[in-house]
Scaffold this motif. Structure first.
Motif, PDB file in Angstrom:
ATOM      1  N   ILE A 105       0.980  -1.218   0.050  1.00  0.00           N
ATOM      2  CA  ILE A 105      -0.089   0.008  -0.181  1.00  0.00           C
ATOM      3  C   ILE A 105       0.805   1.479  -0.008  1.00  0.00           C
ATOM      4  CG2 ILE A 105      -0.266   0.252   2.732  1.00  0.00           C
ATOM      5  CD1 ILE A 105      -3.003   0.522   0.088  1.00  0.00           C
ATOM      6  N   GLY A 106       2.283   1.285   0.513  1.00  0.00           N
ATOM      7  CA  GLY A 106       2.857   2.351   0.439  1.00  0.00           C
ATOM      8  C   GLY A 106       3.719   2.449  -0.752  1.00  0.00           C
ATOM      9  N   GLU A 107       3.800   1.840  -1.850  1.00  0.00           N
ATOM     10  CA  GLU A 107       4.470   1.800  -3.090  1.00  0.00           C
ATOM     11  C   GLU A 107       3.656   2.764  -4.099  1.00  0.00           C
ATOM     12  OE1 GLU A 107       6.732  -1.875  -4.208  1.00  0.00           O
ATOM     13  OE2 GLU A 107       5.274  -2.733  -3.257  1.00  0.00           O
ATOM     14  N   VAL A 108       3.149   3.877  -3.783  1.00  0.00           N
ATOM     15  CA  VAL A 108       2.470   4.821  -4.658  1.00  0.00           C
ATOM     16  C   VAL A 108       3.246   5.138  -5.619  1.00  0.00           C
ATOM     17  CG1 VAL A 108       1.174   6.860  -4.663  1.00  0.00           C
ATOM     18  CG2 VAL A 108       1.172   5.568  -2.404  1.00  0.00           C
ATOM     19  N   ARG A 109       4.399   5.491  -5.503  1.00  0.00           N
ATOM     20  CA  ARG A 109       5.500   6.108  -6.714  1.00  0.00           C
ATOM     21  C   ARG A 109       5.251   5.018  -7.839  1.00  0.00           C
ATOM     22  NH1 ARG A 109      10.951   8.640  -5.704  1.00  0.00           N
ATOM     23  NH2 ARG A 109       9.557  10.049  -4.438  1.00  0.00           N
ATOM     24  N   SER A 110       5.441   3.838  -7.342  1.00  0.00           N
ATOM     25  CA  SER A 110       5.675   2.820  -8.507  1.00  0.00           C
ATOM     26  C   SER A 110       4.396   2.381  -8.980  1.00  0.00           C
ATOM     27  CB  SER A 110       6.152   1.419  -7.759  1.00  0.00           C
ATOM     28  OG  SER A 110       7.580   1.366  -7.401  1.00  0.00           O
ATOM     29  N   LEU A 111       3.143   2.577  -8.431  1.00  0.00           N
ATOM     30  CA  LEU A 111       1.721   2.476  -8.849  1.00  0.00           C
ATOM     31  C   LEU A 111       1.746   3.434  -9.895  1.00  0.00           C
ATOM     32  CD1 LEU A 111      -1.062   1.087  -8.893  1.00  0.00           C
ATOM     33  CD2 LEU A 111      -1.594   2.714  -7.119  1.00  0.00           C
ATOM     34  N   LYS A 112       1.939   4.607  -9.501  1.00  0.00           N
ATOM     35  CA  LYS A 112       1.652   5.731 -10.647  1.00  0.00           C
ATOM     36  C   LYS A 112       2.518   5.589 -11.705  1.00  0.00           C
ATOM     37  CE  LYS A 112       0.280   9.343  -7.347  1.00  0.00           C
ATOM     38  NZ  LYS A 112       0.233  10.769  -6.926  1.00  0.00           N
ATOM     39  N   ARG A 113       3.688   5.309 -11.416  1.00  0.00           N
ATOM     40  CA  ARG A 113       4.823   5.043 -12.764  1.00  0.00           C
ATOM     41  C   ARG A 113       4.281   4.155 -13.778  1.00  0.00           C
ATOM     42  NH1 ARG A 113      10.609   2.333 -12.098  1.00  0.00           N
ATOM     43  NH2 ARG A 113      10.782   1.891 -14.475  1.00  0.00           N
ATOM     44  N   VAL A 114       3.681   3.125 -13.225  1.00  0.00           N
ATOM     45  CA  VAL A 114       3.315   1.959 -13.904  1.00  0.00           C
ATOM     46  C   VAL A 114       1.900   2.134 -14.727  1.00  0.00           C
ATOM     47  CG1 VAL A 114       2.045  -0.376 -14.038  1.00  0.00           C
ATOM     48  CG2 VAL A 114       4.165   0.226 -12.750  1.00  0.00           C
ATOM     49  N   LEU A 115       0.941   2.913 -13.765  1.00  0.00           N
ATOM     50  CA  LEU A 115      -0.443   3.218 -14.614  1.00  0.00           C
ATOM     51  C   LEU A 115      -0.333   4.360 -15.362  1.00  0.00           C
ATOM     52  CD1 LEU A 115      -2.864   3.058 -11.384  1.00  0.00           C
ATOM     53  CD2 LEU A 115      -2.579   1.485 -12.963  1.00  0.00           C
ATOM     54  N   THR A 116       0.591   5.513 -15.226  1.00  0.00           N
ATOM     55  CA  THR A 116       0.762   6.284 -16.272  1.00  0.00           C
ATOM     56  C   THR A 116       1.307   5.764 -17.592  1.00  0.00           C
ATOM     57  OG1 THR A 116       1.341   8.051 -14.467  1.00  0.00           O
ATOM     58  CG2 THR A 116       2.088   8.600 -16.695  1.00  0.00           C
ATOM     59  N   SER A 117       2.158   4.988 -17.499  1.00  0.00           N
ATOM     60  CA  SER A 117       2.903   4.081 -18.792  1.00  0.00           C
ATOM     61  C   SER A 117       1.900   3.470 -19.545  1.00  0.00           C
ATOM     62  CB  SER A 117       4.150   3.428 -18.414  1.00  0.00           C
ATOM     63  OG  SER A 117       4.377   2.970 -19.595  1.00  0.00           O
ATOM     64  N   CYS A 118       0.969   2.925 -18.699  1.00  0.00           N
ATOM     65  CA  CYS A 118      -0.031   1.993 -19.273  1.00  0.00           C
ATOM     66  C   CYS A 118      -1.184   2.952 -20.103  1.00  0.00           C
ATOM     67  CB  CYS A 118      -1.064   1.116 -18.300  1.00  0.00           C
ATOM     68  SG  CYS A 118      -0.089  -0.247 -17.531  1.00  0.00           S
ATOM     69  N   PHE A 119      -1.405   3.989 -19.449  1.00  0.00           N
ATOM     70  CA  PHE A 119      -2.430   5.011 -20.008  1.00  0.00           C
ATOM     71  C   PHE A 119      -1.546   5.703 -21.199  1.00  0.00           C
ATOM     72  CE2 PHE A 119      -5.068   5.028 -16.182  1.00  0.00           C
ATOM     73  CZ  PHE A 119      -6.384   4.780 -16.600  1.00  0.00           C
ATOM     74  N   ARG A 120      -0.586   6.043 -21.154  1.00  0.00           N
ATOM     75  CA  ARG A 120       0.105   6.357 -22.349  1.00  0.00           C
ATOM     76  C   ARG A 120       0.124   5.716 -23.633  1.00  0.00           C
ATOM     77  NH1 ARG A 120       1.379  11.760 -21.193  1.00  0.00           N
ATOM     78  NH2 ARG A 120       1.858  12.304 -19.134  1.00  0.00           N
ATOM     79  N   GLN A 121       0.406   4.487 -23.364  1.00  0.00           N
ATOM     80  CA  GLN A 121       0.449   3.515 -24.435  1.00  0.00           C
ATOM     81  C   GLN A 121      -1.161   3.283 -24.887  1.00  0.00           C
ATOM     82  OE1 GLN A 121       2.735  -0.333 -23.767  1.00  0.00           O
ATOM     83  NE2 GLN A 121       3.706   0.910 -22.028  1.00  0.00           N
ATOM     84  N   ALA A 122      -2.066   3.204 -23.885  1.00  0.00           N
ATOM     85  CA  ALA A 122      -3.369   3.045 -24.349  1.00  0.00           C
ATOM     86  C   ALA A 122      -3.864   4.445 -25.297  1.00  0.00           C
ATOM     87  CB  ALA A 122      -4.419   2.844 -23.318  1.00  0.00           C
ATOM     88  N   ARG A 123      -3.389   5.395 -24.751  1.00  0.00           N
ATOM     89  CA  ARG A 123      -3.592   6.614 -25.722  1.00  0.00           C
ATOM     90  C   ARG A 123      -2.939   6.520 -26.999  1.00  0.00           C
ATOM     91  NH1 ARG A 123      -6.413  10.871 -27.798  1.00  0.00           N
ATOM     92  NH2 ARG A 123      -5.084  12.819 -28.087  1.00  0.00           N
ATOM     93  N   ALA A 124      -1.856   6.020 -27.210  1.00  0.00           N
ATOM     94  CA  ALA A 124      -0.994   5.823 -28.235  1.00  0.00           C
ATOM     95  C   ALA A 124      -1.852   4.937 -29.524  1.00  0.00           C
ATOM     96  CB  ALA A 124       0.391   5.426 -28.202  1.00  0.00           C
TER      97      ALA A 124
END
Length: 219
Positions: A105-124
């Motif tokens: 639950i404390g690994e917020v930075r890793s979660l944000k990094r992964v989700l941001t990349s996933c969304f940017r690929q989906a956007r592409a």
């Protein structure tokens, strides 16, 4: 026929389980194909082979969709293909679902990094008009490498004939899927920002996409 096509693709061999018995190393199995681990010009590859009981005749359309995704930096890189075989870059890692399940639950930075990349690929993919078709249940369709870089896989149901909904489908998985409560808590959200998703679905431009990321506290 399959052996001939594997040879034509330049495949040198297929891995066999160490415990013997001649069983091939299987990476996955779906309604259309079975994925084995192989070797091609000294490189490990994932070999998708059309099932003999599949309802489709060949993997040509999937190979075309994968190449199109590759053109914008999305998906496992395709190495070669034939009518019934696709040789892909072998991605070593863990699927998104398993990673989210074990995420602290404390690994917020890793979660944000992964989700941001996933969304940017989906956007592409949205931008080139290619709808993956299965990102609303992204758990088995995104693999994370050891460095946590996500790779969208399996373009078997991808199409350019329907309106792309990659970003909104991924949004549904993130905010309403099996790990949504945990994800929303880690992102500091009390409820899914559905208005931003609806706005993106309507406009599908860069401004509405950035608004969606912002509403998820990813930027």
């Amino acid at each position: 026929m399959i052996l001939k096509e594997l040879e034509e693709c330049g495949v040198d061999g297929i891995y066999i389980k160490a415990e013997g018995g001649g069983e091939l190393v299987k990476l996955g199995k779906g309604y259309r194909g079975i994925v084995f681990r192989g070797k091609m010009r000294g490189e490990d590859v994932a070999l998708k082979v059309l099932r003999t009981d599949s309802t489709i005749r060949d993997l040509i359309k999937e190979a075309e969709s994968t190449r199109l995704a590759n053109s914008v930096g999305v998906g496992a890189k395709i190495r070669a293909s034939n009518r019934h075989v696709i040789a892909l870059e072998y991605i070593e890692g863990v699927d998104l679902d398993a990673w989210l399940k074990g995420l602290d639950i404390g690994e917020v930075r890793s979660l944000k990094r992964v989700l941001t990349s996933c969304f940017r690929q989906a956007r592409a993919l949205d931008e080139i008009g290619l709808d993956h078709g299965e990102l609303c249940d992204a758990r088995r369709h995104i693999i994370l490498r050891r460095d946590l870089s996500p790779v969208i896989i399996d373009f078997g149901k991808a199409s350019r004939r329907r309106r792309p909904s990659n970003v909104t489908s991924l949004f549904s998985y993130v905010t309403f899927g099996r790990h949504s409560t945990k994800i929303l808590q880690m992102l500091g959200l009390s409820k899914p920002p559905v208005d931003s998703s609806r706005m993106y679905k309507l406009r599908m431009d860069e401004a509405s996409f950035n608004k969606l990321l912002s509403s998820l506290n990813l930027i």
